[in-house]
Write a protein that holds these residues in place. Structure first.
Motif, short mmCIF file in Angstrom:
data_model
loop_
_atom_site.label_atom_id
_atom_site.label_comp_id
_atom_site.label_asym_id
_atom_site.label_seq_id
_atom_site.Cartn_x
_atom_site.Cartn_y
_atom_site.Cartn_z
N ILE A 117 0.83 -1.20 0.00
CA ILE A 117 0.00 0.00 0.00
C ILE A 117 0.87 1.26 0.00
O ILE A 117 0.50 2.29 -0.57
CB ILE A 117 -0.98 -0.02 1.20
CG1 ILE A 117 -2.04 1.06 1.03
CG2 ILE A 117 -0.23 0.16 2.51
CD1 ILE A 117 -3.15 0.96 2.07
N ASN A 118 2.06 1.16 0.60
CA ASN A 118 2.96 2.31 0.63
C ASN A 118 3.54 2.62 -0.76
O ASN A 118 3.85 3.77 -1.06
CB ASN A 118 4.11 2.05 1.61
CG ASN A 118 3.63 1.93 3.04
OD1 ASN A 118 2.58 2.44 3.40
ND2 ASN A 118 4.40 1.23 3.87
N LYS A 121 0.94 4.68 -2.29
CA LYS A 121 0.91 5.98 -1.62
C LYS A 121 2.04 6.88 -2.13
O LYS A 121 1.84 8.07 -2.39
CB LYS A 121 1.02 5.80 -0.10
CG LYS A 121 0.92 7.08 0.69
CD LYS A 121 1.05 6.82 2.18
CE LYS A 121 -0.15 6.08 2.73
NZ LYS A 121 -0.11 5.99 4.22
N GLN A 484 -3.78 -9.15 10.69
CA GLN A 484 -2.65 -8.72 9.86
C GLN A 484 -2.04 -9.89 9.11
O GLN A 484 -1.62 -9.75 7.95
CB GLN A 484 -1.61 -8.03 10.73
CG GLN A 484 -2.04 -6.66 11.25
CD GLN A 484 -1.01 -6.03 12.15
OE1 GLN A 484 0.11 -6.53 12.32
NE2 GLN A 484 -1.36 -4.90 12.76
N ALA A 505 -7.80 -0.18 -0.56
CA ALA A 505 -7.28 0.07 0.79
C ALA A 505 -6.57 1.41 0.87
O ALA A 505 -6.63 2.11 1.89
CB ALA A 505 -6.34 -1.06 1.21
N LEU A 506 -5.89 1.80 -0.21
CA LEU A 506 -5.25 3.12 -0.25
C LEU A 506 -6.31 4.21 -0.15
O LEU A 506 -6.15 5.18 0.62
CB LEU A 506 -4.45 3.27 -1.55
CG LEU A 506 -3.82 4.63 -1.79
CD1 LEU A 506 -2.71 4.90 -0.78
CD2 LEU A 506 -3.29 4.73 -3.22
N ASP A 509 -7.66 4.71 3.37
CA ASP A 509 -6.68 5.07 4.40
C ASP A 509 -6.19 3.85 5.18
O ASP A 509 -6.07 3.89 6.40
CB ASP A 509 -7.28 6.11 5.35
CG ASP A 509 -6.19 6.84 6.15
OD1 ASP A 509 -5.06 6.93 5.66
OD2 ASP A 509 -6.50 7.31 7.27
N GLY A 510 -5.93 2.77 4.45
CA GLY A 510 -5.33 1.59 5.07
C GLY A 510 -6.31 0.62 5.70
O GLY A 510 -5.89 -0.31 6.40
N ASP A 511 -7.61 0.80 5.46
CA ASP A 511 -8.61 -0.11 6.02
C ASP A 511 -8.73 -1.33 5.10
O ASP A 511 -9.53 -1.37 4.17
CB ASP A 511 -9.96 0.60 6.14
CG ASP A 511 -11.05 -0.29 6.75
OD1 ASP A 511 -10.77 -1.47 7.05
OD2 ASP A 511 -12.18 0.21 6.90
N TRP A 512 -7.93 -2.36 5.37
CA TRP A 512 -7.88 -3.53 4.50
C TRP A 512 -9.21 -4.27 4.47
O TRP A 512 -9.67 -4.71 3.40
CB TRP A 512 -6.78 -4.47 4.95
CG TRP A 512 -5.40 -3.99 4.60
CD1 TRP A 512 -4.49 -3.41 5.44
CD2 TRP A 512 -4.78 -4.04 3.32
NE1 TRP A 512 -3.33 -3.10 4.75
CE2 TRP A 512 -3.48 -3.48 3.46
CE3 TRP A 512 -5.18 -4.50 2.07
CZ2 TRP A 512 -2.59 -3.38 2.39
CZ3 TRP A 512 -4.29 -4.41 1.00
CH2 TRP A 512 -3.02 -3.85 1.16
#
Length: 591
Positions: A117-118, A121, A484, A505-506, A509-512
């Motif tokens: 995800i990073n 980002k 995780q 997810a991006l 805001d990271g909510d997979w």
């Protein structure tokens, strides 16, 4: 000093970058005029990225080329991210603060699935489209262990991906860029080890499994992974010294690649095969250079204690008056001399991974480590000095029982009791900490087709471990997260359809799990389903070098609780396959 005060007051990321660069030794700052510019991107913090020796190696090699400028870009912290978004300023490089979208190429080094995800980002912060890029946009590359294992999950976001140890691919990639290859992906596909995702189209069966890959003309059916043939003579080392890393205050030296123990769940043991030890002379030269600069070195590798000259290396550091630490040890390789030198060298912690609590399960995963060996090593450690011990275990292995899980605490207690007894004459003993996480299937391992046990069952086993450790004083426990681990399993063995979940997810805001709910992708289909023995896997376009049927045979041996012998050292004959000098399960020599 004025800049430091201004940065503290304004929080300007550009000032922070200049300050960080000023604290480094070894960074390369070159002019951009007429040069091919490469942004070497690490999708995590500076502290994590600058602890990665492969990242150091690529940076050094690219900047050693004439007409090439390589600068580093890292994931910004939350404050800096808000700054970039608010000011509508693109993410920029550390060396010259050049915008990411102004480079000819952005090359991502990807080590962890959690960083996927990073990657997205950083592309967005750098004002680079995630997909559908045009000729004015940078070429987007990926390398590292994650794309080497499974390039498909991130495939839709990348132009090219380097499979394996990419040192030998760097010059051909730069040559292709010089010859206009940026807009001719077929030119990159002719480079060994380079995968072009857009040239491979998966066709699915009604069940959702992959039926086949349709490959565009001019692209190879299989991409052969790369090995760094020069590693032994030129091991990976820190080329930039900085206090701001996970291993701050030490120079790192990678003394070996891979591990010959054949643990059936371990990606490092298979992806980096065959086991290669760096030449002792090269290690000692790197150690001396590190000691002269900093006075402390860190020896890293999948199996540090397996190096045939490890005691000589330890003794050399101590005789030089230096300090050192090691990444991890195998308990069956420890000797009193090694421990004495570790104590003299200022090491305070011994990190080991028994992996499973019961000997039965250790045999199933091919961890040839008996209970008596573990206890004997714990006694030796405690007798030598008040070392701390870090123990790592996994729950959720194929064939694991509740009794296997319970024996994690039993083994930790036996180790604690032995260390207390062995430390009585001294009156002090080190601390014991235990980390327990959940097994995640990894590509190119015998367990690649096995399922993740599911969130509910993983959580149940972790809770059982926590309950048992509450009754075990003097031992601290750090348990992983079932949720995780589930996400990691999805990203580990998924195919390119999972890219949609990452992008969602991006946006969220990271909510997979929110992303999974809003996506049509069935995450369980990838994560918790056992794959059929003949099912095409997402990474099957990669030729990893393993003999056909080898992984299947390892699964048969697992069911019979048979141990696979350790790979022999270079120059010796393998007693299992009869091969010499690093051939073993690899198709052909790598030297």
């Amino acid at each position: 000093m004025a800049k430091a005060g201004r940065a503290a007051k304004t929080g300007d990321p550009m000032d922070k970058a200049r300050e960080r660069l000023a604290r480094e030794k070894g960074a390369v700052v070159k002019g951009h005029s007429g040069a091919i510019s490469i942004a070497l991107a690490y999708p995590n913090s500076y502290e994590v990225g600058m602890s990665n020796l492969g990242f150091h190696k690529v940076y050094s090699m690219l900047n050693a080329m004439d007409g090439v400028v390589c600068e580093r870009v890292f994931l910004p912290d939350a404050d800096d991210e808000r700054y970039f978004i608010k000011r509508k300023t693109p993410l920029f490089s550390l060396e010259s603060q050049k915008p990411l979208n102004g480079f000819d190429a952005a090359a991502f080094s990807i080590t962890f699935e959690a960083d996927y995800i990073n990657v997205l980002k950083m592309l967005r912060l750098g004002k680079i489209p995630l997909k559908g890029r045009g000729p004015r946009d940078p070429l987007i590359l990926a390398g590292g262990i994650c794309p080497t294992m499974n390039p498909e999950v991130l495939g839709p976001f990348f132009d090219i991906m380097v499979i394996g140890e990419g040192e030998d691919a760097l010059e051909p990639i730069i040559a292709a860029m010089r010859n206009g290859g940026k807009n001719d992906l077929a030119a990159f596909a002719r480079i060994p080890g380079v995968y072009v995702p857009s040239a491979y189209t998966p066709v699915y069966e009604n069940s959702g499994a992959i039926a086949r890959f349709e490959v565009r003309p001019g692209f190879p059916e299989k991409v052969k992974r790369l090995w760094n043939h020069g590693f032994s003579a030129s091991p990976n080392v820190s080329v930039i010294d900085t206090p701001d890393t996970v291993f701050g205050g030490m120079a790192l030296v990678e003394i070996g690649k891979g591990c010959g123990k054949h643990c059936r769940f371990c990606a490092a043991g298979y992806v980096y095969r065959p086991t290669r030890h760096a030449d002792t002379s090269a290690i000692l030269a790197a150690v001396d250079a590190g000691l002269s600069r900093i006075g402390r070195v860190g020896l890293v590798g999948s199996a540090v204690g397996d190096h045939p000259d490890i005691e000589k290396i330890f003794s050399h550091i101590v005789e030089k008056g230096g300090e050192f630490s090691v990444s991890s040890f195998r308990l069956d390789k420890l000797t009193p001399t090694m421990l004495e030198n570790l104590a003299k060298g200022g090491a305070h912690t011994i990190t080991v991974a028994p992996e499973a609590g019961s000997e039965r399960l250790r045999k199933r995963i091919n961890k040839d480590l008996g209970g008596e060996t573990i206890i004997r090593a714990a006694r030796m450690i405690a007798q030598t000095g008040p070392f701390n011990m870090k123990l790592y275990f996994l729950v959720g292995f194929p064939g694991e029982t509740v009794e296997d899980v319970a024996q994690i605490a039993s083994l930790a207690q036996a180790i604690r009791d032995e260390m207390i007894s062995a430390s009585k004459t001294r009156g002090t003993m080190g601390h014991i900490s235990v980390g327990v996480d959940v097994f995640v299937p990894k590509p190119f391992t015998p367990f690649a087709r096995e399922p993740f046990i599911g969130i509910a069952e993983a959580d149940r086993r972790l809770k059982l471990v926590k309950k048992m450790f509450r009754a075990l004083p003097g031992v601290s426990l750090q348990a992983g997260s079932a949720r995780q681990s589930y996400v990691q399993a999805l990203l580990s063995v998924g195919d390119r359809r999972v890219a949609e979940v990452i992008e969602k997810a991006l946006e969220m805001d990271g909510d997979w799990f929110g992303a999974m709910r809003e996506s049509p992708v069935d995450a369980d289909f990838f994560a918790t389903r056992r794959k059929g023995p003949d099912e095409i896997l997402p990474w099957d376009m990669i030729d990893s070098g393993l003999y056909e049927g080898y992984l299947e045979k390892e699964m048969e041996r697992r069911l019979d609780e048979k141990l696979t012998p350790e790979c022999p050292p270079p120059g010796s004959q393998c007693q299992r396959c009869g091969a010499f000098d690093g051939v073993c399960v690899i198709k052909g020599k790598t030297k």
